[in-house]
Design a protein around this motif. Sequence first.
Motif, PDB file in Angstrom:
ATOM      1  N   THR A 189       1.238  -1.449  -0.118  1.00  0.00           N
ATOM      2  CA  THR A 189      -0.101   0.005   0.064  1.00  0.00           C
ATOM      3  C   THR A 189       0.956   1.273  -0.290  1.00  0.00           C
ATOM      4  N   THR A 190       0.460   1.921  -0.523  1.00  0.00           N
ATOM      5  CA  THR A 190       1.099   3.359  -1.432  1.00  0.00           C
ATOM      6  C   THR A 190       0.488   4.189  -0.224  1.00  0.00           C
ATOM      7  N   TRP A 191       1.124   5.490   0.921  1.00  0.00           N
ATOM      8  CA  TRP A 191      -0.201   6.338   1.648  1.00  0.00           C
ATOM      9  C   TRP A 191       0.739   7.803   0.758  1.00  0.00           C
ATOM     10  N   PRO A 192      -0.758   8.601   0.488  1.00  0.00           N
ATOM     11  CA  PRO A 192      -0.080   9.841   0.417  1.00  0.00           C
ATOM     12  C   PRO A 192      -0.471  10.475   1.473  1.00  0.00           C
ATOM     13  N   ALA A 193       0.729  11.766   1.492  1.00  0.00           N
ATOM     14  CA  ALA A 193       0.792  12.664   2.534  1.00  0.00           C
ATOM     15  C   ALA A 193      -0.494  13.158   3.253  1.00  0.00           C
ATOM     16  N   PRO A 194      -0.838  13.671   4.352  1.00  0.00           N
ATOM     17  CA  PRO A 194      -2.001  14.073   4.858  1.00  0.00           C
ATOM     18  C   PRO A 194      -1.869  15.291   4.292  1.00  0.00           C
TER      19      PRO A 194
END
Length: 384
Positions: A90-95
């Motif tokens: 899973t790749t998480w975007p920055a908040p």
Amino acid sequence: MTHPTHPAVPHPTHIAVPHPTHTAVPHPTRPAVSAPPPHRRPATARAAATAVAAGALLLTGCGSGQDSGASAAGPNGTFKAAECPAQPTTTWPAPAPAGGGSHPVRTATGEVTVPDAPHRVVVLDTAELDSALTLGVTPVGATRSDVASGFLDYLPQDKLAGIKDVGKIGAPNLEAIAALKPDLILTNKVRDGQRYADLSKIAPTVMTDSTGYPWKQNFAVHAAALNKIPEAKRTVAAYRAHAERVTTALGGPAKARALRTNVVRFVEGADTRIYGCQSYIGTVLDDLGTGPTAVVDGARNGLMVEVSPEQITKADADAVFYATYGSPEKSKEAQITTGPLWKNLRAVKNGKSLRVDDQLWIQGIGYTAADKILDEIQQRLAKK
């Protein structure tokens, strides 16, 4: 929840199918026709009767070969594991930065700007509804599944009470959506790609490419759109810890890897399905270290294989979880599970054929569903 899995079925890549949008194929009414006298019965009728009788022999275990009752286990008495690929990371975007008022989200249709704190969210598929509720967001509107209860029965009923029904999955009522004045719409291209322009005129619309197999990455996209990334990461960490506890309850990683678990779905209007590695339920089982037998190797998009009633022995495994979409009679569940082929499965003989809720195991896609499935697996398979 070919949902293209979830129930009927446009089949794009990595879709968990039939989904709630699955429409069962009706059986047209046939007029009563008197059969000709036996001595005048046409050759075609005799051939049809012979074919029916042959099928009956197979279904009652009186045929020959593997499909008539031979075990699906190998010579050493074990079931060969399917060759499952590793799940994608899973790749998480920055908040979103604080105080901006809005932030961009990368979606299957390009970058979309959404409000930092959406208050009126509309969701158009089961995974999006699971994601929103998992992250503490109650949508103002949602599409319903093709089930009597409307929304899936595993979801918290107190959270569903105020959600407006905006039509069936795959066929939303755009006027009903617009009347809710949403500030964010969550869906996917499989269900609503052709409606993207119309939906975008109503509110910023965040679409993932598909549903089912990539549900973990889709959850990250939903979290970015809802500006709930820290909460989402905590959800994922809790789920992983939960999966580890269940694996331990099953006897530890080695025993879990040796355990073969097939998921069978009886479907009204279609052949029986055995779900593969790249289905939603396949990923949940993989998180425990277990998974399907080699019967699903070569499944299209890794999703599932279909078998006829006389081929049900191919579904055998150490444990078989089975669900039904449609009525037990029209889906052939009643016919198959009372027949000798089914009763001869090792899983059945060992008390490891376990009926499960179709809405939870197949139609519901997300972390709330997955946690409930883990609980059920531990309750029903772990040694007391």
